[in-house]
Write an enzyme that holds these catalytic residues in place. Structure first.
Site, PDB file in Angstrom:
ATOM      1  N   SER A 166      80.432 -41.399  65.957  1.00 17.87           N
ATOM      2  CA  SER A 166      80.455 -41.874  67.540  1.00 17.87           C
ATOM      3  C   SER A 166      80.759 -43.105  67.911  1.00 17.87           C
ATOM      4  O   SER A 166      80.943 -43.866  66.869  1.00 17.87           O
ATOM      5  CB  SER A 166      79.536 -40.958  68.526  1.00 17.87           C
ATOM      6  OG  SER A 166      80.486 -41.302  69.741  1.00 17.87           O
ATOM      7  N   ASP A 261      87.237 -32.244  69.397  1.00 18.86           N
ATOM      8  CA  ASP A 261      86.266 -33.645  70.321  1.00 18.86           C
ATOM      9  C   ASP A 261      87.577 -33.920  71.240  1.00 18.86           C
ATOM     10  O   ASP A 261      87.965 -34.325  70.645  1.00 18.86           O
ATOM     11  CB  ASP A 261      86.001 -34.080  68.387  1.00 18.86           C
ATOM     12  CG  ASP A 261      85.218 -35.463  68.910  1.00 18.86           C
ATOM     13  OD1 ASP A 261      84.868 -35.648  70.052  1.00 18.86           O
ATOM     14  OD2 ASP A 261      84.876 -36.161  68.393  1.00 18.86           O
ATOM     15  N   HIS A 291      82.015 -33.042  68.422  1.00 23.03           N
ATOM     16  CA  HIS A 291      81.360 -33.726  68.028  1.00 23.03           C
ATOM     17  C   HIS A 291      79.799 -33.780  67.916  1.00 23.03           C
ATOM     18  O   HIS A 291      79.275 -32.955  68.875  1.00 23.03           O
ATOM     19  CB  HIS A 291      81.636 -34.683  69.847  1.00 23.03           C
ATOM     20  CG  HIS A 291      81.305 -36.044  69.455  1.00 23.03           C
ATOM     21  ND1 HIS A 291      82.162 -37.185  68.920  1.00 23.03           N
ATOM     22  CD2 HIS A 291      79.856 -37.078  69.778  1.00 23.03           C
ATOM     23  CE1 HIS A 291      81.574 -39.011  69.118  1.00 23.03           C
ATOM     24  NE2 HIS A 291      80.053 -38.229  69.780  1.00 23.03           N
TER      25      HIS A 291
END
Length: 327
Positions: A166, A261, A291
């Site tokens: 991320s 995601d 995610h």
């Protein structure tokens, strides 16, 4: 990172759906979570993540140091007794705002054990207290410390990769861009787990997977970007939004894409940009994954496979038997 779940996502892998439900139930103990002070939200996030960071590979040794001009705290996991090891710098996710070395400790140990490398976790400064480019500057300072002092700690300065999930994926790519900007050599490889590369949420996946059952929402990403950037002067900075960068010269890069995601499309687009610039790219897409799905490795064969595939690729890039780290 969401705290509630609005329904059943039929396209999710069953084990990932279980992970999502259990995370939602844990956050559900704090119905006023979004209204709590940030320090309290961080504490709760650590508590909720702790069971998922437990267990997994046992390390030969673990060392904590404060290094470089910023005195950045790092955690070095060594999987075995070899005197010299290649290293993976790991940069945790959390929207530049949440999480820590502890929430991502299992991820780091998984890579160390599976790829046979030391993993160097970085406890970088979080936003909004520390705005761009503070975290990036700290990470680059750790890279430079490893190159100059790593050998004294049993780390091969010629075989260093960097990776993260991320926001950590963003910072991993940006660190290499910063090195290139400064006339330094990039690292040997980049490992990206569902990275955030573009402040503009213009991709179809933002609409398709925008909902609490998929973990990360468009609204959360907007908050995270607002926390990280100082203002409009940073919106087009390629070190903040690597999708805007000239990416030629980056090292070989692995993308682990969670298909369910909001960030899925920008990871595909970023991989395409690197390929077009002549950067070797390996992209693996995981159907049914959300995610943060790697954190479910204790219950998820899908996450286990993602770790295995990335670790095999990583070992090939920086293993002791690899004479050309950039191939």
């Amino acid at each position: 990172m969401n705290q509630t779940t609005a329904g059943v996502a039929d396209d999710l892998d069953p084990d990932i759906r279980r992970f999502q439900r259990e995370m939602a139930a844990a956050y559900g103990r704090y119905p006023d979570f979004d209204r709590l002070p940030l320090t309290e939200r961080r504490r709760i996030a650590e508590e909720v993540r702790a069971p998922w960071a437990a267990g997994g590979p046992v390390m030969h040794s673990t060392e904590t140091l404060n290094v470089g001009p910023f005195g950045v705290r790092i955690r070095i996991h060594r999987p075995d007794a070899r005197q010299v090891l290649p290293a993976l710098i790991y940069v945790h996710g959390g929207g530049w705002t949440l999480f820590s070395l502890d929430t991502h400790d299992r991820l780091m140990r998984e890579y160390a054990a599976r790829a046979g490398v030391a993993v160097v976790g970085i406890d970088y400064s979080l936003s909004p207290e520390a705005k761009f480019p503070r975290a990036l500057d700290e990470i680059v300072s750790v890279v430079r410390w490893l190159r100059s002092e790593g050998a004294a700690h049993g780390l091969d300065p010629q075989r260093i990769a960097i990776g993260g999930d991320s926001a950590g994926g963003n910072l991993s790519v940006a660190a290499n861009l910063a090195l290139l900007r400064d006339g330094d050599a990039p690292l040997s490889a980049i490992l990206v787990n569902y990275g955030a590369f573009d402040r503009e949420s213009v991709y179809p996946s933002y609409e398709r997977y925008d909902g609490p059952e998929y973990n990360l929402t468009t609204a959360e990403m907007a908050v995270f970007w607002a926390n990280y950037l100082r203002g409009a002067q940073d919106f087009s900075d390629p070190l903040a939004s690597p999708m805007r960068a000239e990416v030629a010269g980056l090292p070989p890069t692995f993308f682990a894409v969670a298909a369910c995601d909001v960030l899925a499309d920008e990871n595909r687009a970023m991989a395409d940009r690197l390929r077009a610039a002549g950067v070797p790219v390996m992209l693996r897409e995981y159907a049914g994954a959300t995610h943060s799905f790697l954190e479910a490795v204790s219950i998820s064969p899908l996450a286990d496979r993602a770790f295995a595939e990335a670790s095999t690729w990583l070992a090939a890039q920086i293993s002791a038997n690899n004479d050309n780290d950039s191939q």
